[in-house]
Design a protein around this motif. Structure first.
Motif, PDB file in Angstrom:
ATOM      1  N   LEU A  15     -13.016   9.141  -3.129  1.00 45.24           N
ATOM      2  CA  LEU A  15     -13.026   7.700  -3.357  1.00 45.24           C
ATOM      3  C   LEU A  15     -13.587   7.032  -2.104  1.00 45.24           C
ATOM      4  O   LEU A  15     -13.066   7.222  -1.007  1.00 45.24           O
ATOM      5  CB  LEU A  15     -11.588   7.205  -3.616  1.00 45.24           C
ATOM      6  CG  LEU A  15     -11.395   5.680  -3.688  1.00 45.24           C
ATOM      7  CD1 LEU A  15     -12.193   5.082  -4.850  1.00 45.24           C
ATOM      8  CD2 LEU A  15      -9.911   5.345  -3.832  1.00 45.24           C
ATOM      9  N   ILE A  33      -5.751   0.626   2.521  1.00 42.86           N
ATOM     10  CA  ILE A  33      -7.110   1.071   2.173  1.00 42.86           C
ATOM     11  C   ILE A  33      -7.935   1.206   3.454  1.00 42.86           C
ATOM     12  O   ILE A  33      -8.655   2.175   3.667  1.00 42.86           O
ATOM     13  CB  ILE A  33      -7.795   0.081   1.191  1.00 42.86           C
ATOM     14  CG1 ILE A  33      -7.011  -0.027  -0.117  1.00 42.86           C
ATOM     15  CG2 ILE A  33      -9.225   0.532   0.902  1.00 42.86           C
ATOM     16  CD1 ILE A  33      -7.548  -1.072  -1.082  1.00 42.86           C
ATOM     17  N   TRP A  40      -7.133   7.988  -9.039  1.00 37.73           N
ATOM     18  CA  TRP A  40      -8.429   8.567  -8.703  1.00 37.73           C
ATOM     19  C   TRP A  40      -8.404  10.090  -8.886  1.00 37.73           C
ATOM     20  O   TRP A  40      -9.304  10.655  -9.512  1.00 37.73           O
ATOM     21  CB  TRP A  40      -8.820   8.211  -7.263  1.00 37.73           C
ATOM     22  CG  TRP A  40     -10.166   8.738  -6.885  1.00 37.73           C
ATOM     23  CD1 TRP A  40     -10.446   9.849  -6.160  1.00 37.73           C
ATOM     24  CD2 TRP A  40     -11.425   8.180  -7.261  1.00 37.73           C
ATOM     25  NE1 TRP A  40     -11.798  10.037  -6.045  1.00 37.73           N
ATOM     26  CE2 TRP A  40     -12.427   9.012  -6.718  1.00 37.73           C
ATOM     27  CE3 TRP A  40     -11.812   7.063  -7.991  1.00 37.73           C
ATOM     28  CZ2 TRP A  40     -13.792   8.764  -6.890  1.00 37.73           C
ATOM     29  CZ3 TRP A  40     -13.165   6.804  -8.170  1.00 37.73           C
ATOM     30  CH2 TRP A  40     -14.132   7.648  -7.626  1.00 37.73           C
ATOM     31  N   TRP A  92      -1.391   1.775  -2.798  1.00 42.14           N
ATOM     32  CA  TRP A  92      -2.431   2.750  -2.415  1.00 42.14           C
ATOM     33  C   TRP A  92      -2.136   4.097  -3.088  1.00 42.14           C
ATOM     34  O   TRP A  92      -3.034   4.779  -3.576  1.00 42.14           O
ATOM     35  CB  TRP A  92      -2.488   2.860  -0.895  1.00 42.14           C
ATOM     36  CG  TRP A  92      -3.431   3.892  -0.381  1.00 42.14           C
ATOM     37  CD1 TRP A  92      -3.131   4.900   0.480  1.00 42.14           C
ATOM     38  CD2 TRP A  92      -4.831   4.001  -0.674  1.00 42.14           C
ATOM     39  NE1 TRP A  92      -4.251   5.647   0.734  1.00 42.14           N
ATOM     40  CE2 TRP A  92      -5.315   5.122   0.031  1.00 42.14           C
ATOM     41  CE3 TRP A  92      -5.711   3.282  -1.471  1.00 42.14           C
ATOM     42  CZ2 TRP A  92      -6.643   5.541  -0.033  1.00 42.14           C
ATOM     43  CZ3 TRP A  92      -7.043   3.695  -1.546  1.00 42.14           C
ATOM     44  CH2 TRP A  92      -7.494   4.811  -0.829  1.00 42.14           C
ATOM     45  N   PHE A 144     -12.462  -5.577  -5.302  1.00 36.83           N
ATOM     46  CA  PHE A 144     -11.474  -6.505  -5.872  1.00 36.83           C
ATOM     47  C   PHE A 144     -12.139  -7.699  -6.546  1.00 36.83           C
ATOM     48  O   PHE A 144     -13.112  -8.252  -6.043  1.00 36.83           O
ATOM     49  CB  PHE A 144     -10.588  -7.074  -4.757  1.00 36.83           C
ATOM     50  CG  PHE A 144      -9.625  -6.101  -4.157  1.00 36.83           C
ATOM     51  CD1 PHE A 144      -8.296  -6.092  -4.549  1.00 36.83           C
ATOM     52  CD2 PHE A 144     -10.036  -5.199  -3.187  1.00 36.83           C
ATOM     53  CE1 PHE A 144      -7.391  -5.199  -3.982  1.00 36.83           C
ATOM     54  CE2 PHE A 144      -9.144  -4.301  -2.614  1.00 36.83           C
ATOM     55  CZ  PHE A 144      -7.814  -4.303  -3.027  1.00 36.83           C
ATOM     56  N   ILE A 146     -10.914  -3.552  -9.499  1.00 36.37           N
ATOM     57  CA  ILE A 146      -9.613  -4.093  -9.932  1.00 36.37           C
ATOM     58  C   ILE A 146      -9.795  -5.505 -10.493  1.00 36.37           C
ATOM     59  O   ILE A 146     -10.399  -6.361  -9.829  1.00 36.37           O
ATOM     60  CB  ILE A 146      -8.623  -4.129  -8.743  1.00 36.37           C
ATOM     61  CG1 ILE A 146      -8.549  -2.753  -8.088  1.00 36.37           C
ATOM     62  CG2 ILE A 146      -7.244  -4.583  -9.217  1.00 36.37           C
ATOM     63  CD1 ILE A 146      -7.714  -2.714  -6.819  1.00 36.37           C
ATOM     64  N   LEU A 197      -3.294   4.014  -6.626  1.00 34.76           N
ATOM     65  CA  LEU A 197      -4.756   4.109  -6.738  1.00 34.76           C
ATOM     66  C   LEU A 197      -5.251   5.533  -6.481  1.00 34.76           C
ATOM     67  O   LEU A 197      -6.120   6.041  -7.195  1.00 34.76           O
ATOM     68  CB  LEU A 197      -5.442   3.155  -5.748  1.00 34.76           C
ATOM     69  CG  LEU A 197      -5.368   1.659  -6.054  1.00 34.76           C
ATOM     70  CD1 LEU A 197      -6.195   0.876  -5.042  1.00 34.76           C
ATOM     71  CD2 LEU A 197      -5.850   1.357  -7.467  1.00 34.76           C
ATOM     72  N   THR A 198      -4.673   6.194  -5.477  1.00 33.67           N
ATOM     73  CA  THR A 198      -5.136   7.550  -5.164  1.00 33.67           C
ATOM     74  C   THR A 198      -4.703   8.534  -6.257  1.00 33.67           C
ATOM     75  O   THR A 198      -5.456   9.441  -6.612  1.00 33.67           O
ATOM     76  CB  THR A 198      -4.655   8.019  -3.768  1.00 33.67           C
ATOM     77  OG1 THR A 198      -3.265   7.764  -3.670  1.00 33.67           O
ATOM     78  CG2 THR A 198      -5.381   7.304  -2.653  1.00 33.67           C
ATOM     79  N   VAL A 231     -13.038   0.402  -2.792  1.00 34.26           N
ATOM     80  CA  VAL A 231     -12.238  -0.339  -3.776  1.00 34.26           C
ATOM     81  C   VAL A 231     -12.809  -1.762  -3.802  1.00 34.26           C
ATOM     82  O   VAL A 231     -12.975  -2.392  -2.754  1.00 34.26           O
ATOM     83  CB  VAL A 231     -10.739  -0.371  -3.394  1.00 34.26           C
ATOM     84  CG1 VAL A 231      -9.957  -1.178  -4.424  1.00 34.26           C
ATOM     85  CG2 VAL A 231     -10.180   1.054  -3.301  1.00 34.26           C
ATOM     86  N   ILE A 259     -13.923  -1.750   1.465  1.00 33.59           N
ATOM     87  CA  ILE A 259     -13.308  -2.796   0.641  1.00 33.59           C
ATOM     88  C   ILE A 259     -14.361  -3.858   0.302  1.00 33.59           C
ATOM     89  O   ILE A 259     -15.038  -4.382   1.190  1.00 33.59           O
ATOM     90  CB  ILE A 259     -12.128  -3.459   1.391  1.00 33.59           C
ATOM     91  CG1 ILE A 259     -11.093  -2.396   1.800  1.00 33.59           C
ATOM     92  CG2 ILE A 259     -11.474  -4.530   0.517  1.00 33.59           C
ATOM     93  CD1 ILE A 259      -9.925  -2.925   2.612  1.00 33.59           C
ATOM     94  N   ALA A 275     -16.336   4.479  -6.753  1.00 34.60           N
ATOM     95  CA  ALA A 275     -15.533   3.286  -6.479  1.00 34.60           C
ATOM     96  C   ALA A 275     -14.589   2.930  -7.620  1.00 34.60           C
ATOM     97  O   ALA A 275     -14.841   3.230  -8.784  1.00 34.60           O
ATOM     98  CB  ALA A 275     -16.462   2.105  -6.203  1.00 34.60           C
ATOM     99  N   ILE A 276     -13.496   2.262  -7.241  1.00 36.47           N
ATOM    100  CA  ILE A 276     -12.546   1.693  -8.206  1.00 36.47           C
ATOM    101  C   ILE A 276     -12.732   0.172  -8.184  1.00 36.47           C
ATOM    102  O   ILE A 276     -12.907  -0.425  -7.122  1.00 36.47           O
ATOM    103  CB  ILE A 276     -11.088   2.032  -7.788  1.00 36.47           C
ATOM    104  CG1 ILE A 276     -10.794   3.515  -8.010  1.00 36.47           C
ATOM    105  CG2 ILE A 276     -10.080   1.171  -8.560  1.00 36.47           C
ATOM    106  CD1 ILE A 276      -9.369   3.929  -7.586  1.00 36.47           C
TER     107      ILE A 276
END
Ligand code: B16
Ligand code: MG
Length: 225
Positions: free
Chosen positions: A3, A105, A216, A209, A8, A170, A212-213, A6, A112, A167-168
């Motif tokens: 990853l 993060i 992922w 976090w 936003f 949100i 999220l991990t 992230v 970010i 990437a994630i």
């Protein structure tokens, strides 16, 4: 695959400006003889200012009654009301868990980004005192298509120098989750009605976090298999 970033959304993920948008649109719609409620407001989340106005006029059956100049005047009045209400924002206005998440993060050496179609985003980040937490903020003024088009998320990934697959994203809006998915990123949805998100959470309190991990790792294992 590691990853690397992230990204936003702002309104409704980092701070609760979604409600302030609603109050300003509600007042302007009322002046145009149209009533909107919080349920209809869900359709405006992640949608640009002018596109939101068009949806409101259509909702009230008054799309034909306002020419271009009158629409600009309504949009500008909405923005004046909205910007005035932003004066209440300060460093305490972050949604629960967001400050801790940004710190974690950063500590994990993951980039970010911000993907907000709001032209007020820079001012809001400044008021919240978190501008320096972002490695890259996509510039809403350079975006031609608002969410659900993936353009703003792709611009954020490009600015962060990562591939969307690394990437994630949100989001709290249905159109926003659609945009993340269309960009080829993994999506996290905050709040109800976001079944199309890869991971759905009830509130930012659950957005840690670790969460999220774990998300992922589980998704990348699935892809590998
Ligand atoms: P502005 P996001 C979006 O921000 C809001 O969700 C949407 O309600 C608003 O109309 C749009 O920004 C434009 O905002 O009028 O301030 O330029 O969700 O992409 O962070
Ligand atoms: Mg939002």
């Amino acid at each position: 695959m590691r990853l690397k970033a992230v990204v936003f959304d702002l309104d409704g993920v980092i701070t609760d400006t979604a409600h302030l948008h609603f109050l300003a649109w509600h007042a302007v719609a009322q002046e145009a003889g149209i009533t909107i409620d919080e349920i209809f407001n869900e359709e405006l989340k992640g949608i640009s200012r002018m596109d939101s106005l068009v949806r409101i006029l259509r909702h009230g059956g008054k799309e034909e009654m306002f020419n271009h100049e009158q629409r600009l005047a309504l949009a500008s009045r909405k923005n004046d009301l909205y910007v005035r209400s932003l004066a209440s924002l300060n460093q305490e206005s972050l949604l629960p868990g967001i400050r801790e998440l940004l710190t974690e993060i950063r500590a994990a050496n993951v980039r970010i980004g911000l993907a907000s179609v709001s032209l007020n985003a820079p001012g809001i980040l400044h008021a919240l005192g978190i501008r320096q937490a972002f490695d890259f903020c996509a510039d809403a003024s350079r975006i031609a298509c608002s969410k659900p088009d993936p353009e703003i998320f792709l611009a954020a990934c490009a600015g962060l120098n990562v591939r969307p697959q690394e990437a994630i994203g949100i989001e709290d809006a249905a159109a926003g989750v659609e945009a993340i998915n269309a960009a080829g990123m993994l999506s996290v949805g905050i709040g109800p009605g976001l079944d199309h998100a890869g991971l759905q959470l009830r509130s930012t309190r659950e957005l840690t976090w670790k969460c999220l991990t774990d998300f992922w790792s589980s998704r990348t294992v699935l892809i590998r298999n």
